[in-house]
Enzyme design. Structure first.
Site: not given
Ligand code: SIN
Length: 265
Positions: A96, A98, A241, A256
């Site tokens: 995805h 974000d 990611h 985050r």
């Molecule tokens: C996310 O998807 O924003 C987090 C990624 C992660 O926890 O590595």
């Protein structure tokens, strides 16, 4: 002072050496910004940031985005804690960009590794400019002008908030142009893109399936092995990611922040 930048793969990602994000100087920030646009994912090792300092670093890039669905760290609405809630309940083990289901998705995200499992829990990043560049000219022509519907309904439901953004959907171009570099990038994902605009689900599925595969081919990816204190900053306009859940019940806690972005064009 010139910062050292060490590329981490042939496709994307660079480590920035010799910088303390809690004490950034103006010229250093300028160099980091240039590296961000060139490499799309930046890794800063050994950062001892409090939540306040992480928020302050985020604000250097712009206004911070408050997530509409996922709960925040108590006392810090700008920080989303990403915790291990088990493989079946993981919201991030899927490709995805974000919050792409919002009208103005965040331009960047910065993830700080707080507690890590003794192994596993890597994050994979995929360069969507490179994925686009590798398509044939015929495919690029076909994608020109196509739009896709992104939906946060699945995320709301998986977060136990069925009513949040229940019918929410947002259309965006299938190929977006980076507002700062002018480079084109694929902008569809298996997590949030549900259909192509003006097409049925059946018609959408094969093309989205192909683009999802092309967008995550091994040669457009960089896999990050986390160390405690890593702050990884990525450009949601350039990359997707995927958080690999291979660490069982071991604790993995990340903090985050996301920075407001513009309307994808
Ligand atoms: C996310 O998807 O924003 C987090 C990624 C992660 O926890 O590595």
């Amino acid at each position: 002072m010139s910062l050292e930048t060490k590329p981490l793969s042939g496709s994307l990602g660079a480590e920035i050496l010799g910088v303390d994000l809690a004490r950034l100087e103006g010229p250093e920030f300028g160099q980091i910004r240039e590296a961000f646009l060139e490499h799309h994912v930046l890794v800063f090792r050994d950062q001892k940031l409090t939540p306040e300092q992480q928020i302050e670093f985020g604000r250097l890039w712009g206004e911070l985005f408050i997530h509409p669905i996922v709960p925040h760290l108590p006392g810090y609405p700008e920080i989303v804690p990403i915790v291990n809630s088990g493989k079946r309940r993981s919201l991030t083990e899927i490709w995805h960009s974000d919050v792409s289901f919002s009208a103005k998705p965040p331009m960047a995200s910065g993830l700080l590794a707080v507690t890590l499992p003794s192994y596993g829990g890597d994050t994979i990043f995929a360069n969507q400019h490179k994925a686009y560049d590798l398509l044939s000219e015929g495919m690029k022509t076909m994608l020109d002008g196509l739009r896709a519907i992104h939906s946060g309904t699945g995320l709301a439901s998986a977060s136990g908030k069925r009513d949040a953004w229940k019918e929410h959907g947002q259309d965006h171009p299938v190929v977006r142009t980076h507002p700062e570099t002018g480079r084109k990038a694929l902008y569809v994902s298996p997590a949030f893109t549900v259909a192509l605009e003006d097409m049925t689900l059946e018609e959408s599925r094969p093309l989205l399936g192909y683009l999802n595969e092309a967008g995550h081919a091994p040669d457009v990816c960089y896999r990050h092995r986390w160390q405690t204190g890593d702050l990884v900053l990525w450009d949601n306009r350039s990359v997707q990611h995927y958080a690999v859940h291979d660490h069982g019940k071991a604790e993995r806690t990340m903090h985050r922040i996301t920075i407001m972005g513009d309307t994808p064009r």
